[in-house]
Design a protein around this motif. Sequence first.
Motif, PDB file in Angstrom:
ATOM      1  N   ARG A  83       0.852  -1.192   0.000  1.00  0.00           N
ATOM      2  CA  ARG A  83       0.000   0.000   0.000  1.00  0.00           C
ATOM      3  C   ARG A  83       0.888   1.243   0.000  1.00  0.00           C
ATOM      4  O   ARG A  83       2.091   1.156   0.239  1.00  0.00           O
ATOM      5  CB  ARG A  83      -0.940  -0.029   1.214  1.00  0.00           C
ATOM      6  CG  ARG A  83      -1.805  -1.293   1.212  1.00  0.00           C
ATOM      7  CD  ARG A  83      -2.710  -1.423   2.417  1.00  0.00           C
ATOM      8  NE  ARG A  83      -3.507  -2.637   2.328  1.00  0.00           N
ATOM      9  CZ  ARG A  83      -4.495  -2.947   3.146  1.00  0.00           C
ATOM     10  NH1 ARG A  83      -4.805  -2.126   4.145  1.00  0.00           N
ATOM     11  NH2 ARG A  83      -5.182  -4.056   2.992  1.00  0.00           N
ATOM     12  N   LEU A  84       0.307   2.379  -0.263  1.00  0.00           N
ATOM     13  CA  LEU A  84       1.092   3.602  -0.361  1.00  0.00           C
ATOM     14  C   LEU A  84       1.294   4.206   1.025  1.00  0.00           C
ATOM     15  O   LEU A  84       0.326   4.415   1.763  1.00  0.00           O
ATOM     16  CB  LEU A  84       0.401   4.602  -1.288  1.00  0.00           C
ATOM     17  CG  LEU A  84       0.242   4.160  -2.750  1.00  0.00           C
ATOM     18  CD1 LEU A  84      -0.386   5.267  -3.573  1.00  0.00           C
ATOM     19  CD2 LEU A  84       1.581   3.753  -3.357  1.00  0.00           C
ATOM     20  N   ASN A  85       2.529   4.508   1.341  1.00  0.00           N
ATOM     21  CA  ASN A  85       2.895   5.003   2.661  1.00  0.00           C
ATOM     22  C   ASN A  85       2.735   6.517   2.713  1.00  0.00           C
ATOM     23  O   ASN A  85       3.520   7.263   2.133  1.00  0.00           O
ATOM     24  CB  ASN A  85       4.342   4.614   2.976  1.00  0.00           C
ATOM     25  CG  ASN A  85       4.703   4.862   4.424  1.00  0.00           C
ATOM     26  OD1 ASN A  85       4.019   5.589   5.136  1.00  0.00           O
ATOM     27  ND2 ASN A  85       5.789   4.258   4.871  1.00  0.00           N
ATOM     28  N   LEU A  86       1.717   6.975   3.433  1.00  0.00           N
ATOM     29  CA  LEU A  86       1.458   8.411   3.538  1.00  0.00           C
ATOM     30  C   LEU A  86       2.640   9.159   4.149  1.00  0.00           C
ATOM     31  O   LEU A  86       2.916  10.300   3.771  1.00  0.00           O
ATOM     32  CB  LEU A  86       0.194   8.648   4.368  1.00  0.00           C
ATOM     33  CG  LEU A  86      -1.120   8.231   3.713  1.00  0.00           C
ATOM     34  CD1 LEU A  86      -2.245   8.218   4.746  1.00  0.00           C
ATOM     35  CD2 LEU A  86      -1.478   9.161   2.567  1.00  0.00           C
ATOM     36  N   ASN A  87       3.335   8.525   5.070  1.00  0.00           N
ATOM     37  CA  ASN A  87       4.475   9.182   5.705  1.00  0.00           C
ATOM     38  C   ASN A  87       5.636   9.386   4.741  1.00  0.00           C
ATOM     39  O   ASN A  87       6.571  10.128   5.042  1.00  0.00           O
ATOM     40  CB  ASN A  87       4.937   8.389   6.923  1.00  0.00           C
ATOM     41  CG  ASN A  87       3.989   8.527   8.099  1.00  0.00           C
ATOM     42  OD1 ASN A  87       3.333   9.553   8.271  1.00  0.00           O
ATOM     43  ND2 ASN A  87       3.889   7.490   8.909  1.00  0.00           N
ATOM     44  N   GLY A  88       5.577   8.715   3.579  1.00  0.00           N
ATOM     45  CA  GLY A  88       6.615   8.894   2.580  1.00  0.00           C
ATOM     46  C   GLY A  88       6.476  10.184   1.786  1.00  0.00           C
ATOM     47  O   GLY A  88       7.318  10.487   0.933  1.00  0.00           O
ATOM     48  N   LEU A  89       5.427  10.970   2.064  1.00  0.00           N
ATOM     49  CA  LEU A  89       5.238  12.240   1.360  1.00  0.00           C
ATOM     50  C   LEU A  89       6.286  13.282   1.729  1.00  0.00           C
ATOM     51  O   LEU A  89       6.497  14.243   0.986  1.00  0.00           O
ATOM     52  CB  LEU A  89       3.838  12.803   1.658  1.00  0.00           C
ATOM     53  CG  LEU A  89       2.707  12.329   0.750  1.00  0.00           C
ATOM     54  CD1 LEU A  89       1.365  12.793   1.293  1.00  0.00           C
ATOM     55  CD2 LEU A  89       2.904  12.813  -0.674  1.00  0.00           C
ATOM     56  N   VAL A  90       6.899  13.106   2.882  1.00  0.00           N
ATOM     57  CA  VAL A  90       7.966  14.026   3.280  1.00  0.00           C
ATOM     58  C   VAL A  90       9.175  13.213   3.714  1.00  0.00           C
ATOM     59  O   VAL A  90       9.045  12.076   4.193  1.00  0.00           O
ATOM     60  CB  VAL A  90       7.538  14.984   4.421  1.00  0.00           C
ATOM     61  CG1 VAL A  90       6.380  15.854   4.000  1.00  0.00           C
ATOM     62  CG2 VAL A  90       7.189  14.208   5.679  1.00  0.00           C
ATOM     63  N   ILE A  91      10.353  13.799   3.558  1.00  0.00           N
ATOM     64  CA  ILE A  91      11.599  13.152   3.957  1.00  0.00           C
ATOM     65  C   ILE A  91      12.252  14.037   5.009  1.00  0.00           C
ATOM     66  O   ILE A  91      12.549  15.207   4.751  1.00  0.00           O
ATOM     67  CB  ILE A  91      12.537  12.968   2.758  1.00  0.00           C
ATOM     68  CG1 ILE A  91      11.841  12.123   1.675  1.00  0.00           C
ATOM     69  CG2 ILE A  91      13.838  12.306   3.190  1.00  0.00           C
ATOM     70  CD1 ILE A  91      12.633  12.014   0.398  1.00  0.00           C
ATOM     71  N   LYS A  92      12.449  13.475   6.194  1.00  0.00           N
ATOM     72  CA  LYS A  92      12.994  14.253   7.298  1.00  0.00           C
ATOM     73  C   LYS A  92      14.413  14.709   6.996  1.00  0.00           C
ATOM     74  O   LYS A  92      15.183  14.000   6.344  1.00  0.00           O
ATOM     75  CB  LYS A  92      12.972  13.419   8.583  1.00  0.00           C
ATOM     76  CG  LYS A  92      13.268  14.215   9.842  1.00  0.00           C
ATOM     77  CD  LYS A  92      13.100  13.361  11.077  1.00  0.00           C
ATOM     78  CE  LYS A  92      13.336  14.175  12.341  1.00  0.00           C
ATOM     79  NZ  LYS A  92      13.180  13.360  13.563  1.00  0.00           N
ATOM     80  N   ASN A  93      14.728  15.890   7.469  1.00  0.00           N
ATOM     81  CA  ASN A  93      16.068  16.434   7.267  1.00  0.00           C
ATOM     82  C   ASN A  93      17.098  15.468   7.852  1.00  0.00           C
ATOM     83  O   ASN A  93      17.013  15.083   9.018  1.00  0.00           O
ATOM     84  CB  ASN A  93      16.179  17.802   7.954  1.00  0.00           C
ATOM     85  CG  ASN A  93      17.387  18.578   7.475  1.00  0.00           C
ATOM     86  OD1 ASN A  93      18.465  18.033   7.309  1.00  0.00           O
ATOM     87  ND2 ASN A  93      17.196  19.876   7.255  1.00  0.00           N
ATOM     88  N   PRO A  94      18.075  15.024   7.051  1.00  0.00           N
ATOM     89  CA  PRO A  94      19.056  14.044   7.556  1.00  0.00           C
ATOM     90  C   PRO A  94      19.954  14.596   8.654  1.00  0.00           C
ATOM     91  O   PRO A  94      20.553  13.835   9.398  1.00  0.00           O
ATOM     92  CB  PRO A  94      19.878  13.693   6.307  1.00  0.00           C
ATOM     93  CG  PRO A  94      19.711  14.869   5.391  1.00  0.00           C
ATOM     94  CD  PRO A  94      18.317  15.379   5.651  1.00  0.00           C
TER      95      PRO A  94
END
Length: 341
Positions: free
Chosen positions: A155-166
């Motif tokens: 399924r599509l991961n909603l949390n993948g819409l943003v990438i946390k600052n490394p």
Amino acid sequence: MSMSGKKDSGAALVIVLLLLTIMSALVADFLYRVRVNSYLTGNQLEQVRAKAVAQAGINAAHGLLLHSAPFNIGYRGNFQNQFVKLFSCRCYSGTLMGGNTVQPGQNPAPAQGNTVNNANTLFTQPTECGEWSLVLEYPIDEDMLRLEIFDEAARLNLNGLVIKNPNPEEEGAQENLPFKPIIKNLLDIRLKERGVEVAEEDLDSIMTMLVDWLDYGQVNGALDKDQTESYQDGDRIYSNKNGPMDTVSELRMIPGINEEIYYTVKDFFTVYPMTQDQKNFSFKVNFDLASLAVVYALVRGTSYSGEVAGMDEQAAMEMAVSMVEKGMDQQGFLTQREVLP
């Protein structure tokens, strides 16, 4: 009998009636408490039983996952290749997908899809079809437990819409631009299929608010601040989360997503898993087990160049259907899907 005797008899009758009333109330209260305690005991027994059944399901799921390798023909523990039908494809039938799951030896059911006309395309496939799961049914006393395991990565991961600052010393996140049109296309296809009318600008607003909800406080460093710090739902005011979702049900908190939209799309999204380094949320998808809606969203969403789609809806749907159909052999067993050029 004297007048005094009659008075005594009347007083005694009143006392007897009063005692009977008190005794009746005490007996009724006692019976009520017995009945309540009986219900409480029954509930506790059901809770213990439910916990045992749930643990049995977890153990069975563990065993299934340890001994199933659907694409490894040489694996001796592979249930799939021993012709024990454990992997099940949701509502698959022939060249179109209809309302029933096909089991080995059964003829496919006729297609029962909704037909939705839209500008340049015609959808006749129910987009929840094509999702595979691992299924086991076994009796417990007089009941039948149905265990169904879905891969969250399908399924599509909603949390993948943003990438946390490394950099842990810096706040905020970056918007995952390639993943955004994939999420949007899944929302779009499901809403159109169900006849839920959402204007293009409203859909764009939902996507903006989704990113705003997830963005760890801001997107792209200090350039883009939050769209809003709080939301209002009737008389209730709640804060913008500014972080990853813990459950898919948080979609209901997003402005623009009502109950109808939520129940239309909730089973196609997940909030797991994370990447292998556990520092971010994975947006990779298990293509072989995904539903038609997810495959369509991937096909069309990855064709975008900026905000322009490189493939129209009709072509994307035809390609997605072809891929999903090639994920099942003639006996109704799971096979690897072929990714078309």
